[in-house]
Design an enzyme around this catalytic site. Structure first.
Site, PDB file in Angstrom:
ATOM      1  N   LYS A 181      13.526 -26.626 -41.614  1.00 58.51           N
ATOM      2  CA  LYS A 181      14.689 -27.233 -42.394  1.00 58.51           C
ATOM      3  C   LYS A 181      15.747 -26.934 -42.773  1.00 58.51           C
ATOM      4  CE  LYS A 181      10.837 -31.370 -43.014  1.00 58.51           C
ATOM      5  NZ  LYS A 181      10.521 -31.888 -44.538  1.00 58.51           N
ATOM      6  N   GLN A 191       9.589 -33.355 -49.827  1.00 56.70           N
ATOM      7  CA  GLN A 191       8.056 -32.908 -49.214  1.00 56.70           C
ATOM      8  C   GLN A 191       7.047 -33.175 -49.500  1.00 56.70           C
ATOM      9  OE1 GLN A 191       8.762 -30.838 -46.125  1.00 56.70           O
ATOM     10  NE2 GLN A 191       6.351 -31.227 -45.818  1.00 56.70           N
ATOM     11  N   ASP A 197      15.173 -39.549 -45.152  1.00 57.91           N
ATOM     12  CA  ASP A 197      13.607 -39.464 -43.937  1.00 57.91           C
ATOM     13  C   ASP A 197      13.422 -40.728 -44.008  1.00 57.91           C
ATOM     14  OD1 ASP A 197      12.338 -37.077 -43.728  1.00 57.91           O
ATOM     15  OD2 ASP A 197      10.989 -37.999 -45.683  1.00 57.91           O
TER      16      ASP A 197
END
Length: 285
Positions: free
Chosen positions: A53, A97, A120
């Site tokens: 990322k 995460q 997200d």
């Protein structure tokens, strides 16, 4: 794109080029898109995903920061860190995460993120907006599935789509996105009886069940389109999908390979959502 494979590599390169241009435009306006990633513990897979990322961000000119917290961090400490990032006007996207250690409640953590920075697309606010058909940050993997279908020129309207898997991260939201595109959608799962009878009638199959080679060629119709979300490590040490590529490739009209398919688009959509957040910040400046 060539042959039957829908190339996530090709599409992600095109999308990254567009993202980089948007970032340059925002920079000229004094806006510098920034993604903050929180990682708890030292899970090797999570660390690998996070490195990817940050690499993507660097390629597109997006500022990224890595906030590494120990496995022993308390839930209150993690929530306080999210609160700090929520209040930081220079931060456009916040990503925690997953998975998190067992002593931390994942739902509470995700929903502590401001919906305006939830790149997200996992908070209850963004999930609710998705189901209501309102503007929101769509979850990255489900959106990547739709992007790949569009890139391949696959008509979604009026088609019979089967989603195998009902997770909150992929199965449920991708079913909703397909419905919004006027597909007739059936969601299947581990308790579905006579699964092959259902999949054989499908024009489009999204398989996200987390089992290597679960969908086989004898379960699909000639000309079907398969979007394979699975990422499984095989005995050969290589990555494989939830679809048995060797038996499916003979019958499909299009299929996403693993690797080189959906995974790349998941990462691209994280970038797109971060830039979208920065554009929203520019509008409100």
């Amino acid at each position: 794109m060539s042959g039957k494979n829908i190339s996530g590599k090709e599409l992600s390169a095109l999308e990254k080029s567009k993202i980089a241009e948007k970032v340059k435009r925002l920079n000229s306006e004094g806006i510098y898109p920034k993604l903050s990633v929180i990682i708890v513990g030292e899970n090797p897979a999570s660390q690998s995903y996070v490195r990817g990322k940050h690499k993507d961000c660097a390629e597109c000119g997006i500022i990224s920061e890595n906030i590494a917290l120990p496995e022993s961090v308390s839930q209150d400490e993690l929530l306080s860190e999210i609160d700090r990032l929520n209040g930081d006007e220079t931060v456009d996207g916040i990503l925690v995460q997953l998975p998190l250690p067992r002593h931390i409640d994942e739902y509470s953590v995700i929903n502590r993120i401001s919906p305006e920075k939830d790149v997200d697309g996992f908070t209850a606010v963004n999930v609710g907006s998705l189901y209501l058909g309102k503007d929101c940050f769509t979850p990255c993997t489900p959106q990547g599935c739709i992007d790949l279908l569009d890139f391949a020129g696959v008509e979604i309207r009026g088609k019979k789509a089967v989603v195998i898997g009902r997770s909150n991260i992929v199965g449920k939201p991708v079913a909703q996105l397909l419905l919004q595109r006027n597909a007739t959608v059936t969601v299947c799962h581990s308790k579905t009886k006579n699964l092959a009878e259902i999949t054989k009638k499908a024009d489009i199959i999204i398989v996200a069940i987390g089992k290597l080679g679960f969908l086989t060629g004898d379960m699909i119709s000639d000309g079907a389109v398969i979007v394979d979300v699975g990422i499984n490590r095989g005995r050969d040490g290589k990555l494989h999908g939830d679809a048995d590529y060797e038996t499916c490739i003979e019958k499909v009209s299009k299929i996403t390979p693993v690797p080189g398919g959906v995974g790349l688009m998941t990462r691209v959509n994280l970038l797109k959502n971060t830039v979208k957040s920065a554009e929203n910040r520019a509008k409100n400046a």
